[in-house]
Motif scaffolding. Structure first.
Motif, PDB file in Angstrom:
ATOM      1  N   LYS A  23       0.782  -1.244   0.000  1.00  0.00           N
ATOM      2  CA  LYS A  23       0.000   0.000   0.000  1.00  0.00           C
ATOM      3  C   LYS A  23       0.811   1.291   0.000  1.00  0.00           C
ATOM      4  CE  LYS A  23      -4.047  -2.053   2.051  1.00  0.00           C
ATOM      5  NZ  LYS A  23      -4.652  -2.503   3.283  1.00  0.00           N
ATOM      6  N   LEU A  24       2.009   1.250   0.564  1.00  0.00           N
ATOM      7  CA  LEU A  24       2.751   2.515   0.692  1.00  0.00           C
ATOM      8  C   LEU A  24       3.821   2.641  -0.383  1.00  0.00           C
ATOM      9  CD1 LEU A  24       3.458   3.005   4.510  1.00  0.00           C
ATOM     10  CD2 LEU A  24       1.699   4.063   3.098  1.00  0.00           C
ATOM     11  N   PRO A  25       3.829   3.742  -1.127  1.00  0.00           N
ATOM     12  CA  PRO A  25       4.862   3.919  -2.143  1.00  0.00           C
ATOM     13  C   PRO A  25       6.253   4.090  -1.530  1.00  0.00           C
ATOM     14  CG  PRO A  25       3.218   5.698  -2.240  1.00  0.00           C
ATOM     15  CD  PRO A  25       2.873   4.851  -1.069  1.00  0.00           C
ATOM     16  N   THR A  26       7.250   3.751  -2.311  1.00  0.00           N
ATOM     17  CA  THR A  26       8.650   3.975  -1.924  1.00  0.00           C
ATOM     18  C   THR A  26       8.847   5.458  -1.592  1.00  0.00           C
ATOM     19  OG1 THR A  26       9.352   2.188  -3.369  1.00  0.00           O
ATOM     20  CG2 THR A  26      11.033   3.784  -2.752  1.00  0.00           C
ATOM     21  N   GLY A  27       9.572   5.719  -0.534  1.00  0.00           N
ATOM     22  CA  GLY A  27       9.881   7.106  -0.171  1.00  0.00           C
ATOM     23  C   GLY A  27       8.869   7.751   0.764  1.00  0.00           C
ATOM     24  N   THR A  28       7.799   7.008   1.105  1.00  0.00           N
ATOM     25  CA  THR A  28       6.822   7.554   2.065  1.00  0.00           C
ATOM     26  C   THR A  28       7.512   7.839   3.401  1.00  0.00           C
ATOM     27  OG1 THR A  28       5.048   6.252   1.048  1.00  0.00           O
ATOM     28  CG2 THR A  28       4.628   7.091   3.256  1.00  0.00           C
ATOM     29  N   GLU A  29       7.136   8.965   4.018  1.00  0.00           N
ATOM     30  CA  GLU A  29       7.700   9.311   5.328  1.00  0.00           C
ATOM     31  C   GLU A  29       6.954   8.554   6.411  1.00  0.00           C
ATOM     32  OE1 GLU A  29       7.881  13.458   6.136  1.00  0.00           O
ATOM     33  OE2 GLU A  29       9.261  13.841   4.493  1.00  0.00           O
ATOM     34  N   ILE A  30       7.680   7.763   7.177  1.00  0.00           N
ATOM     35  CA  ILE A  30       7.025   6.932   8.210  1.00  0.00           C
ATOM     36  C   ILE A  30       7.743   7.037   9.554  1.00  0.00           C
ATOM     37  CG2 ILE A  30       6.271   5.236   6.476  1.00  0.00           C
ATOM     38  CD1 ILE A  30       8.462   3.336   7.823  1.00  0.00           C
ATOM     39  N   ILE A  31       7.004   6.637  10.593  1.00  0.00           N
ATOM     40  CA  ILE A  31       7.631   6.262  11.868  1.00  0.00           C
ATOM     41  C   ILE A  31       7.621   4.736  11.889  1.00  0.00           C
ATOM     42  CG2 ILE A  31       7.416   6.256  14.384  1.00  0.00           C
ATOM     43  CD1 ILE A  31       6.123   8.996  14.196  1.00  0.00           C
ATOM     44  N   TYR A  32       8.779   4.143  12.159  1.00  0.00           N
ATOM     45  CA  TYR A  32       8.873   2.678  12.166  1.00  0.00           C
ATOM     46  C   TYR A  32       8.970   2.148  13.599  1.00  0.00           C
ATOM     47  CZ  TYR A  32      10.084  -2.059  11.228  1.00  0.00           C
ATOM     48  OH  TYR A  32      10.050  -3.434  11.209  1.00  0.00           O
ATOM     49  N   LEU A  33       8.152   1.140  13.890  1.00  0.00           N
ATOM     50  CA  LEU A  33       8.226   0.454  15.188  1.00  0.00           C
ATOM     51  C   LEU A  33       8.541  -1.019  14.944  1.00  0.00           C
ATOM     52  CD1 LEU A  33       5.763   2.687  15.521  1.00  0.00           C
ATOM     53  CD2 LEU A  33       5.574   1.618  17.761  1.00  0.00           C
ATOM     54  N   GLY A  34       9.544  -1.534  15.655  1.00  0.00           N
ATOM     55  CA  GLY A  34       9.870  -2.950  15.513  1.00  0.00           C
ATOM     56  C   GLY A  34      10.255  -3.545  16.841  1.00  0.00           C
ATOM     57  N   TRP A  35      10.002  -4.853  16.986  1.00  0.00           N
ATOM     58  CA  TRP A  35      10.416  -5.519  18.230  1.00  0.00           C
ATOM     59  C   TRP A  35      11.891  -5.860  18.144  1.00  0.00           C
ATOM     60  CZ3 TRP A  35      11.487 -10.948  19.060  1.00  0.00           C
ATOM     61  CH2 TRP A  35      11.338 -11.754  17.946  1.00  0.00           C
ATOM     62  N   ILE A  36      12.531  -5.947  19.318  1.00  0.00           N
ATOM     63  CA  ILE A  36      13.976  -6.172  19.382  1.00  0.00           C
ATOM     64  C   ILE A  36      14.252  -7.661  19.589  1.00  0.00           C
ATOM     65  CG2 ILE A  36      16.118  -5.591  20.582  1.00  0.00           C
ATOM     66  CD1 ILE A  36      14.597  -3.200  21.832  1.00  0.00           C
ATOM     67  N   MET A  37      15.110  -8.207  18.714  1.00  0.00           N
ATOM     68  CA  MET A  37      15.606  -9.573  18.933  1.00  0.00           C
ATOM     69  C   MET A  37      17.124  -9.526  18.888  1.00  0.00           C
ATOM     70  SD  MET A  37      14.694 -13.188  17.101  1.00  0.00           S
ATOM     71  CE  MET A  37      15.553 -12.983  15.583  1.00  0.00           C
ATOM     72  N   ALA A  38      17.741  -9.935  19.986  1.00  0.00           N
ATOM     73  CA  ALA A  38      19.207  -9.886  20.102  1.00  0.00           C
ATOM     74  C   ALA A  38      19.753  -8.515  19.688  1.00  0.00           C
ATOM     75  CB  ALA A  38      19.839 -11.013  19.272  1.00  0.00           C
ATOM     76  N   GLY A  39      19.081  -7.484  20.129  1.00  0.00           N
ATOM     77  CA  GLY A  39      19.551  -6.117  19.881  1.00  0.00           C
ATOM     78  C   GLY A  39      19.172  -5.547  18.530  1.00  0.00           C
ATOM     79  N   LYS A  40      18.646  -6.365  17.649  1.00  0.00           N
ATOM     80  CA  LYS A  40      18.281  -5.880  16.308  1.00  0.00           C
ATOM     81  C   LYS A  40      16.783  -5.580  16.221  1.00  0.00           C
ATOM     82  CE  LYS A  40      21.077  -6.328  13.097  1.00  0.00           C
ATOM     83  NZ  LYS A  40      22.043  -5.320  12.562  1.00  0.00           N
ATOM     84  N   ILE A  41      16.481  -4.440  15.634  1.00  0.00           N
ATOM     85  CA  ILE A  41      15.083  -4.057  15.423  1.00  0.00           C
ATOM     86  C   ILE A  41      14.587  -4.810  14.191  1.00  0.00           C
ATOM     87  CG2 ILE A  41      13.485  -2.159  14.997  1.00  0.00           C
ATOM     88  CD1 ILE A  41      15.752  -0.298  16.065  1.00  0.00           C
ATOM     89  N   GLN A  42      13.611  -5.674  14.411  1.00  0.00           N
ATOM     90  CA  GLN A  42      13.200  -6.570  13.341  1.00  0.00           C
ATOM     91  C   GLN A  42      12.630  -5.819  12.143  1.00  0.00           C
ATOM     92  OE1 GLN A  42      14.010 -10.096  13.640  1.00  0.00           O
ATOM     93  NE2 GLN A  42      15.247  -8.763  14.935  1.00  0.00           N
ATOM     94  N   ARG A  43      13.147  -6.205  10.965  1.00  0.00           N
ATOM     95  CA  ARG A  43      12.753  -5.674   9.643  1.00  0.00           C
ATOM     96  C   ARG A  43      13.053  -4.185   9.457  1.00  0.00           C
ATOM     97  NH1 ARG A  43       7.463  -8.974   8.083  1.00  0.00           N
ATOM     98  NH2 ARG A  43       8.304 -11.032   8.430  1.00  0.00           N
TER      99      ARG A  43
END
Ligand SMILES: Cc1cc2nc3c(=O)[nH]c(=O)nc-3n(C[C@H](O)[C@H](O)[C@H](O)COP(=O)(O)O)c2cc1C
Length: 100
Positions: A37-57
């Protein structure tokens, strides 16, 4: 900022994303939904869960969208681990990082 995009495993990050989207009055998408649904370059706030210190995706999200801020959801107290999360996920200083 046009949308909130999230990746959640057990639902906490999804819950935070929906609260934030409601407060900001913008649409909220999972990473999969946003892909269609969202075109490339859309301005977003990203939320991701942390696994071993990495924000998923987060890596995928940053390639496609303009990231205005990142919220990383983990086990620690809100506001802790921000320096470590920024470093481990190579988030430039100009992008605000919040931990929940
Ligand atoms: C395999 C695994 C690794 C995790 N690693 C971390 C971590 O490094 N740091 C942290 O703060 N939380 C860690 N967590 C906790 C999750 O980030 C936390 O449960 C989060 O709330 C999950 O979000 P969700 O409900 O949206 O899936 C880990 C959880 C799992 C299952």
């Amino acid at each position: 900022m046009e949308a909130v995009v999230y990746t959640s495993n057990t639902g906490s990050t999804e819950h935070y994303a929906k609260l934030l989207g409601h407060e900001l009055r913008v649409s909220v998408y999972s990473t999969e939904e946003a892909g269609n649904k969202l075109p490339t370059g859309t301005e977003i706030i990203y939320l991701g869960w942390i696994m071993a210190g990495k924000i998923q995706r987060f890596g995928l999200a940053r390639k496609k969208y303009k990231i205005c801020a990142v919220c990383a959801v983990g086990m620690g107290q809100t506001g802790t681990q921000r320096k470590e999360i920024r470093e481990k996920n190579n988030i430039p200083g100009k992008i605000p990082v919040f931990t929940l």
